[in-house]
Design an enzyme around this catalytic site. Structure first.
Site, PDB file in Angstrom:
ATOM      1  N   CYS A 111      -2.643   6.542   3.466  1.00  0.00           N
ATOM      2  CA  CYS A 111      -2.828   5.202   4.040  1.00  0.00           C
ATOM      3  C   CYS A 111      -1.635   4.861   4.937  1.00  0.00           C
ATOM      4  O   CYS A 111      -0.514   4.670   4.452  1.00  0.00           O
ATOM      5  CB  CYS A 111      -2.977   4.187   2.907  1.00  0.00           C
ATOM      6  SG  CYS A 111      -2.920   2.463   3.423  1.00  0.00           S
TER       7      CYS A 111
ATOM      8  N   CYS B  13       0.041   1.592   4.195  1.00  0.00           N
ATOM      9  CA  CYS B  13       0.825   1.665   2.957  1.00  0.00           C
ATOM     10  C   CYS B  13       2.204   2.264   3.212  1.00  0.00           C
ATOM     11  O   CYS B  13       3.218   1.748   2.733  1.00  0.00           O
ATOM     12  CB  CYS B  13       0.089   2.527   1.915  1.00  0.00           C
ATOM     13  SG  CYS B  13      -1.532   1.921   1.438  1.00  0.00           S
TER      14      CYS B  13
END
Length: 197
Positions: free
Chosen positions: A115, A118
């Site tokens: 991600c 993230c």
């Protein structure tokens, strides 16, 4: 932490107010005095940085009356909060259970290594962690590295999800699909609101 060593000439002490003779004396910068001695034996001291009056050194000094030299080994006093605190990984359900059993509230960043948002958000959360250090600890869970039963306990469906846990229960969460600085602001508000409950 590396400790710098300074060898200061007895006659050119650059405003550090070192004693001009080997007799016992003290100065505005030193918390201890020096007495005449023929050997270099450690003397505890504390001195104030001339350029940073709010910081203190602490260490030991060796004074040789024959060499006219003062050697200082000094350590910075770590009185200020860090600018960033690295988040610890939660890698197993029993580790999560141990955190829930503790009275200290904590924040969990549920993320994934694939991600991008993230990965980009993580260092910014670590800077935020410094603001609440040491009252609140920050952790992260890589959802691909833990049993899915743990992910289900967090009720995680999107990443990144940042949750505030207190008294064994999840208090609030922020789903961070938008800009990182907005997520950080929301997480900050979430923590402050949870602490006042």
């Amino acid at each position: 932490m590396a400790s710098p060593v300074f060898a200061l000439n007895h006659h050119s002490h650059r405003g550090l107010c070192l004693p001009s003779s080997a007799s016992s004396s003290s100065s505005s910068l030193f918390s201890s005095s020096f007495s005449s001695r023929s050997s270099c034996s450690p003397t505890p001291l504390g001195l104030r940085s001339p350029s940073h009056n709010h910081n203190l050194f602490f260490g030991f000094a060796d004074y040789s009356a024959t060499r006219r030299c003062l050697k200082l080994r000094v350590f910075w006093k770590e009185s200020e909060k860090p600018s960033s605190v690295e988040m610890e990984a939660i890698s197993a359900p029993d580790q999560f259970d141990q955190l829930l059993a503790q009275p200290q509230p904590f924040v969990v960043d549920w993320m994934a290594n694939w991600c991008r948002k993230c990965i980009y958000l993580k260092p910014k959360l670590e800077k935020l962690a410094a603001e609440f250090y040491p009252t609140i600890k920050f952790y992260y869970v890589d959802v691909n590295d833990v049993p899915q039963a743990l992910v289900k306990r967090g009720g995680i469906s999107k990443m990144p999800t940042i949750q505030m846990w207190k008294n064994g229960e999840m208090q609030a969460e922020v789903i961070g699909g938008h800009k990182a600085w907005l997520v950080v602001d929301e997480v900050r508000d979430m923590i402050k609101n949870s602490l006042t409950k």
